[in-house]
Design an enzyme around this catalytic site. Structure first.
Site, PDB file in Angstrom:
ATOM      1  N   LYS A 105      30.168  16.875  22.729  1.00  0.00           N
ATOM      2  CA  LYS A 105      31.579  16.749  22.354  1.00  0.00           C
ATOM      3  C   LYS A 105      32.012  17.947  21.496  1.00  0.00           C
ATOM      4  O   LYS A 105      31.196  18.504  20.753  1.00  0.00           O
ATOM      5  CB  LYS A 105      31.751  15.449  21.564  1.00  0.00           C
ATOM      6  CG  LYS A 105      33.155  15.187  21.047  1.00  0.00           C
ATOM      7  CD  LYS A 105      33.175  13.886  20.261  1.00  0.00           C
ATOM      8  CE  LYS A 105      34.498  13.734  19.515  1.00  0.00           C
ATOM      9  NZ  LYS A 105      34.684  14.691  18.437  1.00  0.00           N
ATOM     10  N   LYS A 128      27.391  22.102  18.645  1.00  0.00           N
ATOM     11  CA  LYS A 128      26.618  22.704  19.747  1.00  0.00           C
ATOM     12  C   LYS A 128      26.272  24.154  19.462  1.00  0.00           C
ATOM     13  O   LYS A 128      25.151  24.592  19.691  1.00  0.00           O
ATOM     14  CB  LYS A 128      27.437  22.671  21.051  1.00  0.00           C
ATOM     15  CG  LYS A 128      27.643  21.320  21.650  1.00  0.00           C
ATOM     16  CD  LYS A 128      28.411  21.413  22.942  1.00  0.00           C
ATOM     17  CE  LYS A 128      29.780  22.033  22.796  1.00  0.00           C
ATOM     18  NZ  LYS A 128      30.677  21.308  21.914  1.00  0.00           N
ATOM     19  N   LYS A 153      36.898  29.740  22.239  1.00  0.00           N
ATOM     20  CA  LYS A 153      36.997  30.160  20.822  1.00  0.00           C
ATOM     21  C   LYS A 153      35.920  31.186  20.458  1.00  0.00           C
ATOM     22  O   LYS A 153      35.903  31.695  19.349  1.00  0.00           O
ATOM     23  CB  LYS A 153      36.996  28.943  19.890  1.00  0.00           C
ATOM     24  CG  LYS A 153      35.705  28.192  19.756  1.00  0.00           C
ATOM     25  CD  LYS A 153      35.949  26.993  18.818  1.00  0.00           C
ATOM     26  CE  LYS A 153      34.660  26.363  18.301  1.00  0.00           C
ATOM     27  NZ  LYS A 153      33.823  25.794  19.375  1.00  0.00           N
ATOM     28  N   ASP A 189      32.965  18.278  26.872  1.00  0.00           N
ATOM     29  CA  ASP A 189      32.256  17.630  27.967  1.00  0.00           C
ATOM     30  C   ASP A 189      32.746  18.198  29.297  1.00  0.00           C
ATOM     31  O   ASP A 189      33.525  19.136  29.341  1.00  0.00           O
ATOM     32  CB  ASP A 189      32.356  16.105  27.889  1.00  0.00           C
ATOM     33  CG  ASP A 189      33.785  15.621  27.887  1.00  0.00           C
ATOM     34  OD1 ASP A 189      34.680  16.457  28.119  1.00  0.00           O
ATOM     35  OD2 ASP A 189      33.999  14.434  27.630  1.00  0.00           O
TER      36      ASP A 189
END
Lengths: 431, 739
Positions: free
Chosen positions: B8, B13, B39, B125
């Protein structure tokens, strides 16, 4: 030769573009790659004479790419990732500078542009604060031309939002005419002439050459005439709902002497006008045609019993067959239906054919028929039939053309149209 | 090893990916980390806070021939290679499409194999085909899902499993779940319950710790900032496990109801026991638009010297028309194949009209038939709204099955923009072909691949690679003719003339590549030992290089002849090759007398007349030769930039002035200065009345010995009579009534 092309028929984006190009003084910007606009620009340039074309000095490479109509934002792969905002802004600025006198701005997204979802309204408002713009963000990916045309026409009406006006006696608006129709200019001129003979004035021809002022005045007409059901019924209902203007759905476009007479009689009855002069005009034409048809019949027996196929929308097929059966005594052989989902005239067409023992003919493909002596179809279909080895005479009734350049305005509608069809039928059966 | 890290948005991550990359590198593995998030901060901790120029920005601002891997690849801590995809600002464009483009770019750099491991750090996701690219089977072989104990994080984790399931079925590629704690109550139990239900292990449990904040404040990973801290040791252990190879598991997502029940329901320990490992596979696991997307574009091979790009694509110019259109045009020339356009109705109708125009006019004016133009074997999938959202492969497969029933010699599938944007992988449809009807694909993706020329080049290259039988041996006295232009009105006449010359010398045409040909001729391309080029423009030169490199093809040094001098030279050289000089000379002699007689007569009226040409054409010798032979003086050649050609070519040594990249706004001044008697342009414009002859140069010109003479004859007639035509004066009336 093959029969692979059955699904490749005029599309919805073309319909939307041609609807908006049909407004006098409009600039229609296609938000998409250049490849999506060459065809439409070419058709628009040919169908409505507006300016000289081809001179690279007049329309340079960016946005116009040498063609005067339907500039495009020439989106490329980078724009699909980052959005097309920069090119849209640049294009709009260019239009503002290059075509300062335009009366209407419209932006139509191509399928690819529709997927990336640029904020057309926000972008336009930044550049043009003083003009209403018709924005079609998702004009349809695989819809037919009639649906696209109606989408464009409705978006135009919703954007301009014409108001109810004091009704002017014996005035009508014409709906369902499009510059995509082969004889668009001649169609309009003939209908205006016939109605004029009855003392009826055409107030506005929506998306068929009328100006913004005429469209804003659309509420002043006493009656809306839907010439072609498939191209005009939604606009007619919209105008009835918003302005209270009643509409008359033609019994198919007025093709042939009898249907033309019915057309003027019906309208005159609704408006209290005198159909006499138009009927007399039609009678004179019938008289002139009679001798030619008689000569053909007396020498070769035709046109009675001649086999004929037609390509068109339901209302067009209905109208042509009604004329061919009723006036000439010809035998329909096959019919290729465009925009089949616009089926308001389907039942009537089936009834007409059933009444003459021709049920099931609507399902008979024009490409596999091969028995028709006359085929009324687009240049594309006619050339395919020639390629397939069929022996017949093709009469163009729709775009694309085989290539003949019409300098004289022609029509298949009204009295003039009936005479042209008589001429074309006779010249196709003298062999 | 290729690892994809999913989870998510905001779950950590990038922090996990960067720390894992650093730890793997410290354990002796060379690692490339690719940030797949607009980003573009995935590699920040590896680069000491430095922000990379993103690959998508680079693609946007750089022309393909200039692509250089070093411009987007940086080396970070412990030698970790770093690339950032980048992408659009939030709310605009299509970031998913950006990921597809990134993978296309990376495939051209052939990065696979240069690193022991590639780490894909992927946004959110699996919301669309683009973001699903890294989990396609030819990319990630190991997928880790990062989650916390929050419901939405687990919901996203479950969605990711659905996406993987859609690709893999029961294949095992999921390495496990990495718990990145947020410090909520029962966090470990929640995640464990979820993992038990979906049959995945928690392979790392990363505590919420200030060590991360301290390292991030220094723009470092833990391995660099504090390698001995407990969190760094967790990553070290994880890295070792990954390098040694973790066990892979099948993706077995839960239904939404089960997910809610397991994560939000009763006590977690009970659920973990009760639900067991098997869990329920969601029966309605149809993710919106979970489409495999193309990433490998075989014909663009920027990393080698073979770069087959159209002029517009190579130079980053505005694209004229689209590759889809060009691809269809070429593919439909194979008369016993059927072309499926994977596209909306609009794209196909527009292309079809372009194709048909030449054939219809030819039929109308000349009564002769061009089958591929008036009746191409073309069908469309008519992609609509449902396909845009859910992917169009099912519809494509249906259409393939429909066409297969007719048993054509081959099926060729070409894709339009929407297919490329949503990421339909038309190459998958090749598997539906069989020996009787093989299937070939042209992934044009509308104009995403490039312009019309790029589409024709793609068609030529891909169909050559996929169809030509390289086992076929050359036979004597056979030639191929390559790259005729089916859309040109004079192509049939030029071919007939050339075929006539060749037959007179005992030489036959084996394959017209690709113009009104068939599958058999294409497959047997190699039967011909010599290849004749129809043109000599930019694209043709690129394609010639392709055939020389990949097929060892031998080419005749001249394009098909147009104009007197060109035809004479062509015949003599061809005659020389086949030992038929006498035949060539007899053909030349037959035509020379007529040509010289005509130019001699024209000299009487044209000697010293001045010609100015403003044109897009880059090859005018067929006309200039006839003009010079007729005594005309060339005042100036003004060559306008063309989207399809570059480099004006002439063998006429008359010393006339040529200006390339001509600015057309200079035209009026040049006319005033040069005072030409004859002004020839591709599109005529108003010219001063002092210019006696204003003529239009057609883009497609006549063929053979006498090409060009018809223009000269017309000029002579107009000059003799001083005619311009009264119609010209009616512009005033046009402006009055129509403008």
């Amino acid at each position: 030769m093959n029969d692979y092309l059955t699904s490749i028929t005029p599309d919805g984006i073309s319909g939307a573009l041609f609807a908006l190009e049909g407004v006098a003084g409009s600039v229609v910007l296609l938000n998409g790659p250049t490849g999506c606009r060459y065809y439409h620009s070419g058709i628009s340039e040919r169908q409505i004479l507006r300016q000289k074309q081809f001179d690279p000095l007049n329309f340079n490479e960016r946005f116009f790419f040498g063609q005067s109509r339907i500039p495009s934002t020439f989106l490329d792969s980078g724009d699909y990732i980052y959005g097309g905002r920069d090119k849209l802004v640049e294009g709009l600025e260019y239009i503002k500078e290059k075509l300062p006198n335009h009366k209407l701005l419209a932006i139509v997204n191509t399928p690819g542009a529709a997927l990336i979802g640029d904020d057309l309204e926000g972008i336009v408002n930044n550049v043009f604060s003083d003009i209403d713009a018709v924005l079609l963000e998702t004009p349809g990916y695989s819809t037919d031309i009639c649906a696209g045309f109606e989408t464009g026409a409705l978006a135009l009406l919703e954007t301009l939002n014409p108001q109810k006006k004091p009704v002017v006696d014996k005035t009508v608006n014409l709906l369902g005419l499009s510059l995509f129709q082969k004889y668009f200019k001649g169609d309009l001129a003939e209908l205006k002439r016939l109605l004029g003979l009855c003392g009826i004035k055409v107030n506005c021809a929506l998306c068929a050459g009328s100006s913004i002022e005429e469209i804003m005045d659309i509420g002043a007409a006493a009656l809306n005439i839907v010439v072609r059901h498939e191209y005009g019924i939604r606009a007619a209902k919209y105008l009835e709902d918003t302005l209270g203007t009643a509409y008359m759905l033609c019994d198919g476009p007025p093709i042939g002497f009898g249907p033309t007479e019915d057309f003027v009689v019906d309208i005159c009855a609704r408006l209290g006008a005198d159909p006499g002069p138009a009927l007399e005009d039609c009678g004179r034409a019938r008289a002139a045609a009679y001798m030619h048809v008689w000569r053909l019949a007396s020498s070769v027996g035709l046109p009675r019993g001649a086999r004929v196929a037609v390509e068109g929308t339901y209302s067009e097929i209905y109208a042509y067959f009604k004329f061919f059966i009723g006036y000439f005594g010809m035998l329909p052989q096959a019919a290729c239906v465009f925009c089949p989902e616009m089926d308001g005239m389907r039942h009537k067409t089936e009834e007409l054919l059933a009444a003459h023992g021709l049920s099931g003919l609507l399902g008979r493909d024009i490409m596999s028929d091969g028995e028709s002596e006359l085929v009324f179809a687009s240049g594309a279909t006619i050339s395919r039939l020639v390629g397939a080895g069929f022996r017949f005479v093709g009469v163009e009734n729709a775009l694309p053309s085989m290539g003949y350049v019409d300098v004289i305005d022609k029509t298949h509608l009204g009295v003039a149209g009936s005479m042209l069809i008589v001429e074309q039928v006779l010249n196709g059966l003298l062999f | 090893m290729e690892i994809a890290i999913y989870g998510k948005g905001g779950i950590g991550k990038s922090t996990v990916a960067a720390n894992l990359s650093a730890a793997m590198s410290m354990n002796g593995s060379s690692v490339l980390q690719i940030g797949c998030d607009p980003k573009h901060d995935s590699t920040r901790l590896l680069l000491g806070g430095r922000r990379l120029d993103t690959a998508l920005d680079y693609m946007r601002n750089t022309n393909p021939p200039d692509y250089n891997l070093n411009a987007i690849l940086a080396t970070g801590f412990a030698g970790v290679g770093c690339i950032e995809a980048g992408g659009p600002q939030p709310g605009v464009g299509c970031a998913g499409r950006g990921i597809i483009s990134l993978f296309e770019l990376l495939s051209t750099f052939q990065l696979k194999g240069r690193y022991d491991a590639t780490m894909y750090d992927v946004l959110g996701d699996v919301v669309c085909g683009g973001f699903a690219v890294p989990i396609r089977r030819e990319y990630a072989d190991t997928i880790f899902i990062v989650t916390s104990g929050e419901f939405m994080a687990l919901y996203a984790a479950n969605n990711i499993l659905r996406g993987i399931r859609n690709y893999d079925g029961s294949q095992a590629r999921v390495g496990g779940v990495i718990l990145n704690r947020r410090g909520i109550d029962d966090e470990a139990d929640r995640v464990q319950a979820f993992c038990s239900a979906v049959g995945l292990p928690v392979i790392a449990d990363i505590p919420r710790s200030s060590a991360f904040m301290e390292a991030e404040a220094k723009n470092m990973t833990l391995a660099e900032s504090s390698p001995k801290c407990p969190e760094a040791i967790i990553f070290d252990l994880l890295a070792k496990a990954v390098i040694n190879g973790v066990q892979k598991h099948e993706a077995r997502p839960l239904s939404d109801e089960d997910l809610e029940h397991i994560v939000l329901g009763a006590t977690f320990s009970e659920k973990a026991e009760a639900s067991g490992i098997a869990g329920d596979i969601a029966t309605s696991a149809n993710l919106p638009a979970c489409i495999e997307a193309q990433a490998k574009n075989s014909f663009l091979d920027f990393s080698s010297s073979k770069r087959y790009l159209s002029k517009s694509v190579a130079n980053g110019e505005a694209l004229s028309s689209c590759a889809f259109n060009g691809a269809l045009y070429v593919a439909t020339q194979i008369r016993d194949a059927v072309v499926i356009a994977h596209a909306p109705k609009s794209c196909v109708y527009i292309s079809y009209n372009g194709m048909g125009g030449t054939g219809r006019r030819r039929l109308f004016e000349r009564g002769s038939l061009l089958p591929s133009s008036v009746s191409p074997n073309l069908v469309a999938t008519d992609m609509g709204e449902p396909e845009m959202v859910f992917g169009g492969m099912e519809k494509l497969e249906q259409k393939v099955a429909e066409v297969m029933a007719g048993k054509p010699k081959a099926i060729i599938i070409a894709s339009a923009c929407p297919s490329g944007i949503i990421g339909d992988d038309i190459d998958q449809a090749r598997a539906l072909g069989n020996a009787g009807t093989p299937i070939f694909t042209l992934k044009a993706d509308g104009n995403m691949t490039g312009d019309y020329s790029q589409g024709t080049m793609m068609s030529y290259i891909e169909l050559a690679r996929q169809v030509i039988d390289t086992r076929v041996q050359p036979e004597e006295n056979l030639v191929n003719i390559l790259f005729e232009r089916p859309s040109y009105r004079n192509t049939p006449e030029l071919f007939e003339a050339v075929e006539g010359y060749l037959l007179a010398m005992g030489v036959k045409v084996n394959c017209r590549f690709l113009c009104e040909t068939d599958y058999e001729s294409l497959a047997g391309f190699n039967k011909a030992a010599l290849n004749l080029l129809a043109n000599d423009d930019y694209s043709t030169r690129q394609l010639k290089g392709f055939f020389e490199t990949e097929f060892g093809a031998k080419f005749f040094g001249r394009k098909l002849p147009i104009g007197f001098g060109d035809t004479v030279d062509w015949l003599r050289e061809i005659g020389g090759i086949y030992g038929k000089q006498d035949v060539a000379e007899s053909i030349v002699a037959l035509n020379k007398e007529r040509y010289e007689k005509a130019t001699s007569r024209l000299r009487a009226s044209l000697e010293g007349k001045r010609l100015m040409v403003v044109t897009y054409s880059h090859d005018l010798d067929w006309l200039l030769g006839a003009a010079v032979d007729s005594g005309i003086e060339i005042a100036k050649l003004c060559i306008i930039k063309s989207s399809s050609d570059e480099g004006f070519r002439t063998k006429i040594s008359d010393g006339f002035f040529i200006e390339e990249d001509y600015d057309i706004s200079k035209r009026e001044a040049d006319i005033a200065l040069l005072k030409p008697d004859i002004l020839l342009s591709n599109y005529t414009s108003n010219a001063p009345s002092e210019v006696a002859v204003v003529d239009a140069l057609q883009m497609v010109h006549d063929t053979g010995f006498f090409a060009g003479l018809d223009y000269i004859e017309r000029w002579a007639g107009l000059l003799a009579l001083g005619l311009r035509g009264e119609w010209e004066n009616d512009e005033r009336l046009f402006n009055q009534y129509y403008s």
